[in-house]
Design an enzyme around this catalytic site. Structure first.
Site, PDB file in Angstrom:
ATOM      1  N   TYR A  15      98.715 -33.083   4.047  1.00  0.00           N
ATOM      2  CA  TYR A  15      97.254 -33.102   4.022  1.00  0.00           C
ATOM      3  C   TYR A  15      96.750 -32.639   5.387  1.00  0.00           C
ATOM      4  O   TYR A  15      96.574 -33.441   6.308  1.00  0.00           O
ATOM      5  CB  TYR A  15      96.725 -34.505   3.752  1.00  0.00           C
ATOM      6  CG  TYR A  15      96.938 -35.042   2.361  1.00  0.00           C
ATOM      7  CD1 TYR A  15      97.412 -34.244   1.329  1.00  0.00           C
ATOM      8  CD2 TYR A  15      96.647 -36.378   2.069  1.00  0.00           C
ATOM      9  CE1 TYR A  15      97.595 -34.757   0.058  1.00  0.00           C
ATOM     10  CE2 TYR A  15      96.810 -36.891   0.801  1.00  0.00           C
ATOM     11  CZ  TYR A  15      97.296 -36.082  -0.210  1.00  0.00           C
ATOM     12  OH  TYR A  15      97.470 -36.602  -1.472  1.00  0.00           O
ATOM     13  N   GLY A  72      89.565 -29.196  -5.686  1.00  0.00           N
ATOM     14  CA  GLY A  72      88.227 -28.714  -5.368  1.00  0.00           C
ATOM     15  C   GLY A  72      87.167 -29.789  -5.440  1.00  0.00           C
ATOM     16  O   GLY A  72      86.049 -29.590  -4.966  1.00  0.00           O
ATOM     17  N   GLY A  73      87.495 -30.931  -6.032  1.00  0.00           N
ATOM     18  CA  GLY A  73      86.538 -32.021  -6.133  1.00  0.00           C
ATOM     19  C   GLY A  73      85.795 -31.997  -7.454  1.00  0.00           C
ATOM     20  O   GLY A  73      86.023 -31.152  -8.321  1.00  0.00           O
TER      21      GLY A  73
END
Length: 301
Positions: free
Chosen positions: A71, A228-229
């Site tokens: 991340y 991407g959410g």
């Protein structure tokens, strides 16, 4: 519902092995960048804002943070943000990480770690970035359906050596869980899950409940939007429940997910302090049986 008065404790607790966590946690994937995660061309997040979000999460009672060494964005790493924000770590803070996927320094994806040496290297990198001498929980994240015995066995050896306290799995099938349990205890399974989940995902949730294993959904809010959410497009059923309670669609999705069993943990992630408040507050949202059935009904097979 007043977000500011609700803490993560409102969602109740569950055990990750011998570690007690509140069922509303925090996912760190969105911290290092603005917009979509895990992209080589990601725009780095504001460092101080990310640190402030982490500290506020802990103030709100979050004691389960999910992260990974892969991340990161240019200039930002989720693990190092966590280290900067929260070290020295509170005794009750549980940090879960995962190994398997590999990203090179440019941010492009590499080949998954498969050998004991590669997996140990990833464990040691997480230890270095987080500034710890052991990892609370390490999930083996996989792609595909091939055997995980060698890889999970390598992590079990690191557990015996004291580098890892507990083991989990991510993105796995029922056969993988059985394979792992024959080698070492599994405290959690991280799989995609949310409203509209297919039958195979429901089956894993059920099996984990029967075995006392935490089921930790990812993309519970984002759904098909994945890294991407959230797409901002929700079904009328979700929107109707949100209007009835005066909350967001994301909060309804989280509350529905938590309702699926006491062993279900949520790890919504955000770099936005307002969204953090809403996510934590979702742990105090109680939907009626009629609302729960209505949310599930349009997706029933």
């Amino acid at each position: 519902m007043t977000s500011q008065t609700i803490t993560a404790a409102c969602a109740g607790t569950w055990q990750l092995g011998d570690l007690t966590v509140n069922r509303i946690g925090f996912g760190a994937m969105r911290l290092p960048q603005q917009g979509a995660a895990l992209r080589a061309d990601a725009v780095p997040s504001d460092r101080e804002r990310s640190i402030a979000v982490l500290r506020r999460a802990v103030e709100l009672g979050v004691n389960h943070i999910d992260t990974a060494a892969f991340y990161f964005s240019p200039l930002r790493s989720a693990n190092e943000l966590i280290n900067r924000a929260l070290a020295p770590y509170a005794d009750d803070l549980v940090i879960t990480t995962k190994v398997g996927p590999t990203r090179v320094p440019t941010g492009e994806w590499g080949t998954h770690a498969r050998t004991p040496a590669e997996l140990r290297g990833q464990v040691e990198e997480n230890l270095r970035q987080l500034g710890r001498d052991h990892l609370d929980v390490v999930n083996l994240r996989i792609v595909g359906s091939d055997s995980i015995a060698e890889r999970f066995g390598a992590l079990a050896e690191l557990r015996e050596a004291g580098l890892i306290r507990h083991l989990g799995l991510s993105n796995v099938g029922v056969g993988h869980l059985a394979e792992a349990l024959a080698i070492a205890p599994v405290v959690c399974v991280q799989n995609p899950y949310g409203i509209g989940a297919p039958a195979a995902q429901e089956e894993m949730l059920r099996l984990c409940g029967e075995r006392g294993i935490a089921f930790v959904p990812f993309y519970a809010i984002a759904g098909a939007g994945r890294e991407g959410g959230a797409s901002g497009t929700d079904s009328e059923e979700v929107l109707a429940v949100a209007r009835a309670h005066g909350v967001s669609a994301a909060q309804v999705r989280l509350a529905w997910t938590l309702s699926r069993g006491p062993h279900v943990l949520a790890i919504p992630g955000t770099g936005n302090p307002d969204h953090l408040l809403d996510n934590v507050a979702a742990g105090g949202l109680r939907l009626t049986e009629e609302e729960l059935a209505g949310l599930a009904a349009p997706h029933a097979s």
